[in-house]
Design a protein around this motif. Structure first.
Motif, short mmCIF file in Angstrom:
data_model
loop_
_atom_site.label_atom_id
_atom_site.label_comp_id
_atom_site.label_asym_id
_atom_site.label_seq_id
_atom_site.Cartn_x
_atom_site.Cartn_y
_atom_site.Cartn_z
N ALA A 101 0.84 -1.19 0.00
CA ALA A 101 0.00 0.00 0.00
C ALA A 101 0.88 1.24 0.00
CB ALA A 101 -0.91 -0.01 1.22
N PRO A 102 0.42 2.34 -0.54
CA PRO A 102 1.25 3.55 -0.59
C PRO A 102 1.39 4.20 0.77
CG PRO A 102 -0.94 4.03 -1.42
CD PRO A 102 -0.90 2.55 -1.19
N LYS A 103 2.52 4.83 0.99
CA LYS A 103 2.71 5.69 2.16
C LYS A 103 1.87 6.95 1.99
CE LYS A 103 6.14 3.56 4.48
NZ LYS A 103 6.09 3.19 5.91
N ASN A 104 1.37 7.48 3.10
CA ASN A 104 0.61 8.73 3.01
C ASN A 104 1.45 9.87 2.46
OD1 ASN A 104 -1.73 7.56 3.98
ND2 ASN A 104 -1.24 8.02 6.11
N MET A 105 2.75 9.84 2.76
CA MET A 105 3.69 10.83 2.23
C MET A 105 4.79 10.10 1.49
SD MET A 105 2.71 13.90 2.96
CE MET A 105 4.22 14.85 2.77
N LYS A 115 1.57 -2.75 4.74
CA LYS A 115 0.88 -3.99 4.40
C LYS A 115 0.60 -4.01 2.90
CE LYS A 115 -1.46 -4.63 8.84
NZ LYS A 115 -2.78 -4.73 9.52
N ALA A 116 0.21 -5.16 2.41
CA ALA A 116 -0.05 -5.31 0.98
C ALA A 116 -1.23 -4.44 0.54
CB ALA A 116 -0.34 -6.77 0.65
N PHE A 117 -1.17 -3.96 -0.69
CA PHE A 117 -2.28 -3.20 -1.27
C PHE A 117 -3.57 -4.00 -1.21
CE2 PHE A 117 -4.85 -1.39 -4.68
CZ PHE A 117 -4.61 -0.02 -4.55
N LEU A 118 -3.44 -5.34 -1.36
CA LEU A 118 -4.62 -6.21 -1.37
C LEU A 118 -5.03 -6.69 0.02
CD1 LEU A 118 -3.96 -8.47 -4.51
CD2 LEU A 118 -5.67 -6.66 -4.26
N SER A 119 -4.38 -6.20 1.07
CA SER A 119 -4.82 -6.60 2.41
C SER A 119 -6.02 -5.74 2.80
CB SER A 119 -3.67 -6.52 3.42
OG SER A 119 -3.10 -5.22 3.45
N GLU A 120 -5.82 -4.75 3.65
CA GLU A 120 -6.96 -3.91 4.05
C GLU A 120 -7.14 -2.70 3.15
OE1 GLU A 120 -6.96 -2.65 8.05
OE2 GLU A 120 -7.12 -4.65 8.90
N TYR A 121 -6.06 -2.26 2.52
CA TYR A 121 -6.08 -0.95 1.85
C TYR A 121 -7.15 -0.88 0.76
CZ TYR A 121 -4.35 3.38 -0.16
OH TYR A 121 -4.26 4.68 -0.61
N ILE A 122 -7.23 -1.87 -0.09
CA ILE A 122 -8.15 -1.79 -1.22
C ILE A 122 -9.61 -1.75 -0.77
CG2 ILE A 122 -8.32 -4.30 -1.59
CD1 ILE A 122 -8.26 -3.65 -4.64
N TYR A 123 -9.89 -2.29 0.42
CA TYR A 123 -11.27 -2.30 0.90
C TYR A 123 -11.71 -0.94 1.41
CZ TYR A 123 -10.36 -7.21 0.37
OH TYR A 123 -10.02 -8.43 -0.17
N ARG A 124 -10.76 -0.06 1.61
CA ARG A 124 -11.11 1.31 1.99
C ARG A 124 -11.67 2.09 0.81
NH1 ARG A 124 -5.75 3.54 4.71
NH2 ARG A 124 -7.10 5.36 5.08
N ASP A 134 -14.95 -15.71 5.37
CA ASP A 134 -14.27 -16.97 5.66
C ASP A 134 -13.48 -16.82 6.95
OD1 ASP A 134 -12.70 -19.28 5.74
OD2 ASP A 134 -12.44 -19.33 3.57
N GLN A 135 -13.89 -17.52 7.98
CA GLN A 135 -13.25 -17.38 9.29
C GLN A 135 -11.80 -17.86 9.30
OE1 GLN A 135 -14.86 -15.75 11.78
NE2 GLN A 135 -16.42 -15.44 10.22
N ASN A 136 -11.42 -18.63 8.28
CA ASN A 136 -10.06 -19.15 8.23
C ASN A 136 -9.09 -18.19 7.55
OD1 ASN A 136 -10.78 -21.66 9.44
ND2 ASN A 136 -11.64 -22.32 7.47
N LEU A 137 -9.62 -17.09 7.01
CA LEU A 137 -8.77 -16.14 6.30
C LEU A 137 -8.82 -14.79 7.01
CD1 LEU A 137 -9.80 -17.01 2.64
CD2 LEU A 137 -7.72 -17.72 3.82
N ASP A 138 -7.68 -14.16 7.14
CA ASP A 138 -7.58 -12.90 7.86
C ASP A 138 -6.95 -11.85 6.95
OD1 ASP A 138 -7.33 -10.81 9.58
OD2 ASP A 138 -5.98 -11.81 11.00
N SER A 139 -7.75 -10.91 6.49
CA SER A 139 -7.24 -9.89 5.57
C SER A 139 -6.51 -8.78 6.29
CB SER A 139 -8.38 -9.30 4.74
OG SER A 139 -9.30 -8.63 5.58
N SER A 140 -6.48 -8.83 7.63
CA SER A 140 -5.74 -7.81 8.35
C SER A 140 -4.24 -8.09 8.31
CB SER A 140 -6.20 -7.73 9.81
OG SER A 140 -5.91 -8.94 10.50
N VAL A 141 -3.87 -9.33 7.96
CA VAL A 141 -2.46 -9.67 7.79
C VAL A 141 -2.09 -9.47 6.32
CG1 VAL A 141 -2.55 -11.31 9.68
CG2 VAL A 141 -2.94 -12.12 7.36
N ASP A 142 -0.83 -9.72 5.98
CA ASP A 142 -0.38 -9.50 4.61
C ASP A 142 -1.09 -10.44 3.65
OD1 ASP A 142 1.09 -7.69 3.28
OD2 ASP A 142 2.97 -8.79 3.35
N TYR A 143 -1.27 -9.98 2.40
CA TYR A 143 -1.97 -10.76 1.39
C TYR A 143 -1.18 -12.01 1.02
CZ TYR A 143 -4.11 -12.07 -3.05
OH TYR A 143 -4.71 -12.77 -4.06
#
Length: 691
Positions: A101-105, A115-124, A134-143
């Motif tokens: 994911a991009p840095k704010n600056m 973290k990965a662009f495909l982790s939490e960032y894209i869902y924003r 899926d309870q077995n998958l955690d998108s808060s960690v790296d993709y």
């Protein structure tokens, strides 16, 4: 014992702190110079936009009921990743999976790891996170490969990507990217299959561009290139070496260079939940694919992503009722979100047979349409009965939302019958809906009247000057022209003729005409011809029989029309489709039923919290205060994004919230009924919840 040094060495020993300082300053200056040089070379925005925060919530699907074959009967999620042959995201899948994911600056790229662009960032940006389901998958960690892509993104193998000298696995939109909605209420996320998406394509473009640009910047700043090093090691894996890394760096730079040349001209910002789909399709097909910049049209007519349940059985689709055939609609949509199609101008007669070859899998489009449509709803129908929708159905009001007041809803039903039904048709649980509003479609070809085998739901079309809503979207197909000279258009299309074109011999308003190249082709006809010839090329290359082609095309001709107005569709599930009006300029049903002068001037989009009272998108205190101070800034000067959310200014052309007016003022544009009292509005809203 004293030490005797040579004169020069002695001088150095005395002056070494100063010399070292000078060397450090030179090194820092060189580093800064390299950084500034790298920044000047990057013509893509390095600073990402401000985005809303993402919430991990319990997720509930409320209408996963599309038609499934026996092989698919347990896989309700298959349309979410069914490839349409598109490469909407301009980088290969392996790059996207490795991208941080991009840095704010941008200056902070030297410090820490994102973290990965495909982790939490894209869902924003409004995409739906299937990994929260899926309870077995955690998108808060790296993709990782174990995680699912966001709903509506699909991988397509063997696609040519800009900046690469090879084919790669692409990531592109499938139809569910734009036609799956979501809202939140009391810590639960509700997914609405077939509903309007909450995504923002403009923010996706800026965010992805910033992430790629920062990675390119990092690659130029060795030895402080940690971001690029991490990216390269993930992409290259065991093939990581000096040569492969240099080649990756070059390809990344070339990709950014090409992307910088293709930045959009935005006259009206789309924002969350909206897209100028028609102009974007036209730009992709006639400007990008043909490499003719003169065919580009600015983004200026955004619409709310339409909800699509029941639409397979409409006689005409799109807000402006412009397309009849489902395969033409779906393959045109695929072209608009970057499916490959060969539209290079043929240089020899040998080149011509290959023109319009594409990456679109027409059989997959047919299967998606079948999931949406189901079987023919009037099969074995008898008068007085109800038809049967076996495809995707409108969502029912969840029991976890506040209960529907049945007494109030009964009063609202009367109001619906007297004020809404003449345009939006009787409710679908009424025998009248099924017995009196379905017709065979008739058209004329070679002097003979033909008609479809099945009946379709006839929708009311309302002229723009009568309904009074923003005219921008209705004018795109009618007024835009494109230069198609030398492309090789030559096909017959069915069009709705106007009185100036009608001859005494014509028996039907739907006639076939031949469309060929022109320096100023009507956009609607040119696009219809390109899509038809793309489909025909696929049929030819895949040896499709005539009977199979008819089935894939939905047994309907490729009929087109423009400037017909806006269609009034049935209101089943309307409660789950905010914002309202075709351009999304009204936040809730209560405002829609109010006089236009009482509707909010500013509408905040991007928030997901559902308002079950007014039925729509909850509006923040910030935008409420803006609506108190409406004249603080002139139209078109309000910041489009504030606090990560989109502020829609309804004073701007393309965003007007006028028309569809219930008012006692006979001079109000788009007056369609009397003014409602507060009690009447609440009763009608309560009834609309039941549809």
């Amino acid at each position: 014992m004293s030490r005797n040094y040579p004169i020069v060495l002695g001088w150095l020993l005395k002056k070494w702190p100063w010399i070292l300082s000078i060397l450090i300053v030179i090194a820092i200056a060189a580093f800064v110079f390299r950084t500034l040089t790298a920044l000047s070379e990057l013509k893509y925005g390095l600073t990402p936009p401000e985005l809303p925060e993402y919430q991990h919530l319990k997720t509930e699907f409320i209408n996963q009921n599309g038609w499934l074959s026996k092989e698919q009967q347990y896989d309700h999620q298959w349309p979410y990743h069914a490839s349409q042959g598109t490469a909407t995201l301009p980088i290969p899948y392996e790059w996207l999976a490795a991208l941080e994911a991009p840095k704010n600056m941008p200056w902070f790229i030297f410090f820490g790891q994102e973290k990965a662009f495909l982790s939490e960032y894209i869902y924003r940006i409004g995409f739906i996170n299937l990994n929260d389901v899926d309870q077995n998958l955690d998108s808060s960690v790296d993709y990782s490969e174990k995680q699912q892509l966001p709903l509506g993104l699909a991988k397509t193998a063997s696609i040519h990507m800009p900046g690469l000298d090879r084919r790669a696995t692409a990531v592109g939109f499938t139809c569910t990217a734009c036609h799956t909605g979501q809202f939140t209420y009391q810590n639960t996320r509700y997914i609405v299959d077939g509903g309007p998406a909450m995504t923002d394509l403009g923010l996706l473009t800026k965010s992805l561009g910033a992430a790629i640009g920062q990675t390119v910047l990092s690659s130029k700043l060795a030895p402080f290139d940690g971001r690029f090093e991490r990216f390269a090691r993930k992409v290259l894996g065991s093939n990581y070496n000096v040569v492969s890394k240099a080649k990756l760096k070059s390809a990344l730079q070339e990709t950014v260079t090409k992307l910088a040349k293709g930045q959009d001209t935005i006259n009206v910002t789309e924002g969350f939940t909206r897209l100028d789909a028609l102009n974007r399709i036209g730009n992709k097909v006639f400007a990008d694919n043909m490499d003719r910049p003169e065919n580009y049209n600015p983004i200026e007519a955004p619409v709310n992503y339409p909800h699509i349940w029941t639409t397979s059985w409409f006689d005409w689709v799109q807000y402006d009722g412009s397309i009849m055939q489902p395969l033409v609609r779906n393959s045109g949509e695929a072209l608009g979100v970057a499916a490959f199609v060969d539209m290079k101008i043929p240089k020899t007669l040998l080149d011509q047979p290959a023109t319009f070859s594409s990456s679109i899998p027409m059989k997959t489009l047919y299967e998606i349409e079948h999931w949406l449509a189901g079987e023919y709803p009037l099969e074995n129908y008898q008068a007085g009965q109800l038809g049967n929708i076996s495809g995707l159905k409108a969502p029912k009001w969840p029991t976890s939302l506040p209960n529907i007041n049945t007494t109030l809803a009964a009063k609202g039903k009367k109001l619906y019958e007297n004020n809404c039904q003449s345009c939006h048709l009787p409710p679908m649980d009424s025998p009248d809906f099924w017995s009196n509003h379905w017709y065979h479609i008739s058209y004329e070809n070679d002097g003979h009247i033909k008609q479809t085998d099945k009946k379709y739901l006839h929708l009311t079309m309302v002229k723009v000057d009568k309904i009074g809503t923003d005219p921008a979207q209705s004018e795109v197909l009618a007024k835009r022209t494109v230069n198609t000279k030398e492309l090789g258009l030559n096909t017959d299309l069915c069009v709705e003729i106007d009185p100036l074109q009608k001859t005494e011999e014509m028996q039907s308003p739907l006639q076939f005409v031949n469309v060929q190249d022109s320096a100023a082709n009507n956009f609607a006809l040119a696009l219809g011809a390109v899509v038809q010839q793309t489909n025909d090329q696929w049929f030819k290359q895949n040896y499709i029989t005539n009977s199979a082609q008819t089935e894939l095309e939905g047994s309907r001709p490729n009929c087109l029309r423009s400037n017909a107005g806006y269609k009034a569709r049935p209101l089943n599930g309307i409660w789950a489709t905010a914002p309202y009006l075709h351009n999304g300029s009204v936040p809730n049903l209560y405002s829609l039923l109010s006089e236009p002068t009482d509707r909010p001037t500013f509408v905040e989009l991007g928030g997901l919290e559902f308002d079950p009272i007014n039925v729509g998108i909850t509006q923040s205190k910030h935008v409420a205060q803006m609506n108190v101070n409406v004249n603080a800034l002139p139209a078109n000067q309000t910041e489009d994004y504030q606090g990560g959310f989109f502020i829609l200014d309804t004073r701007q052309a393309g965003n007007f919230n006028t028309g569809h007016a219930f008012t006692d003022n006979p001079h109000t544009p788009g007056k369609i009924g009397k003014k409602f009292s507060h009690e009447e509005k609440m009763a009608l809203i309560e009834y609309l919840k039941t549809l």
